[in-house]
Design a protein around this motif. Structure first.
Motif: not given
Length: 250
Positions: A141-168
């Protein structure tokens, strides 16, 4: 003054005090310079999963100045925190010639860009990726967005869990558009966030349709574009299916 016995006594006493202080200062300086107080040992404790005590000592010893009494603990702490993998170090003196160091390592969550790692707290750091025990998800991601990307990663983990898939892979583009690649091989374009619910709503719509989509086109969904207001587009096994009631993308 010379005829005033009281003033002479006061002056003599003051001179005696000054002399004693000078002698004590000289003795103290002589004492703290004794070789017995040279730093001879560094005791390392704490989290050392990715660093070894000999490597840490070898990396830092040249930066330590002074002896037991004169070493700058803040400078010593900063030197230890320059060692790869070390997030925080606490340093204290141990009588008569040692330092005790407690290390806290970064906890890696994923890779960042081409040559960095990002921690579970969203901190970027540089370390040898060959020392990683497991394959980690990839972020960028752009400079300074690491914490935002990590937070969204955790959201994507929850949102896509019903597909039995994880964000890679999770990528935030320079235009702040989101792309996610799942462990089932599907690459998902989510676009930019219009409001705090944009991404969640798009993911929910996709997940809710997953059974019908895979029932018709199979589970080998290579690509999904969720940037449509009321639907999405997919590509599966060379075919393209549009589930959309409004063709204009947001």
């Amino acid at each position: 003054m010379w005829n005033n016995v009281r003033q002479l006594n006061l002056a003599a006493n003051a001179l005696h005090i000054v002399l004693v202080l000078l002698l004590l200062g000289a003795a103290g300086y002589w004492a703290i310079q004794r070789p017995e107080f040279r730093l001879r040992q560094i005791q390392i404790d704490g989290d050392t999963t990715h660093v070894s005590s000999p490597v840490v000592r070898a990396s830092v010893v040249g930066h330590l100045k002074g002896n037991f009494f004169t070493v700058d603990l803040d400078a010593a702490r900063a030197a230890f925190e320059q060692v790869p993998w070390v997030r925080h170090a606490s340093v204290r003196r141990v009588w008569p010639n040692a330092l005790a160091v407690t290390l806290e390592e970064y906890k890696p969550l994923g890779t960042w860009g081409n040559d960095q790692l990002v921690s579970v707290d969203g901190d970027l750091f540089t370390a040898n990726q060959g020392e990683l025990d497991d394959d980690l998800p990839a972020f960028d991601g752009p400079e300074g967005t690491a914490k935002e990307v990590v937070a969204r990663y955790r959201d994507f983990q929850k949102w896509f869990a019903p597909l039995d898939a994880q964000p890679e892979e999770v990528t935030l583009s320079p235009r702040f558009a989101w792309t996610v690649k799942l462990s089932n091989g599907t690459q998902i374009e989510l676009g930019r966030e219009r409001n705090q619910d944009t991404l969640n709503e798009r993911c929910k719509r996709f997940v809710a349709s997953w059974t019908s989509v895979t029932g018709r086109w199979g589970k080998d969904i290579e690509y999904a574009d969720l940037r449509y207001p009321n639907g999405f587009a997919i590509r599966a096994a060379g075919m393209r299916f549009i589930n959309d009631t409004d063709k204009a993308k947001k």
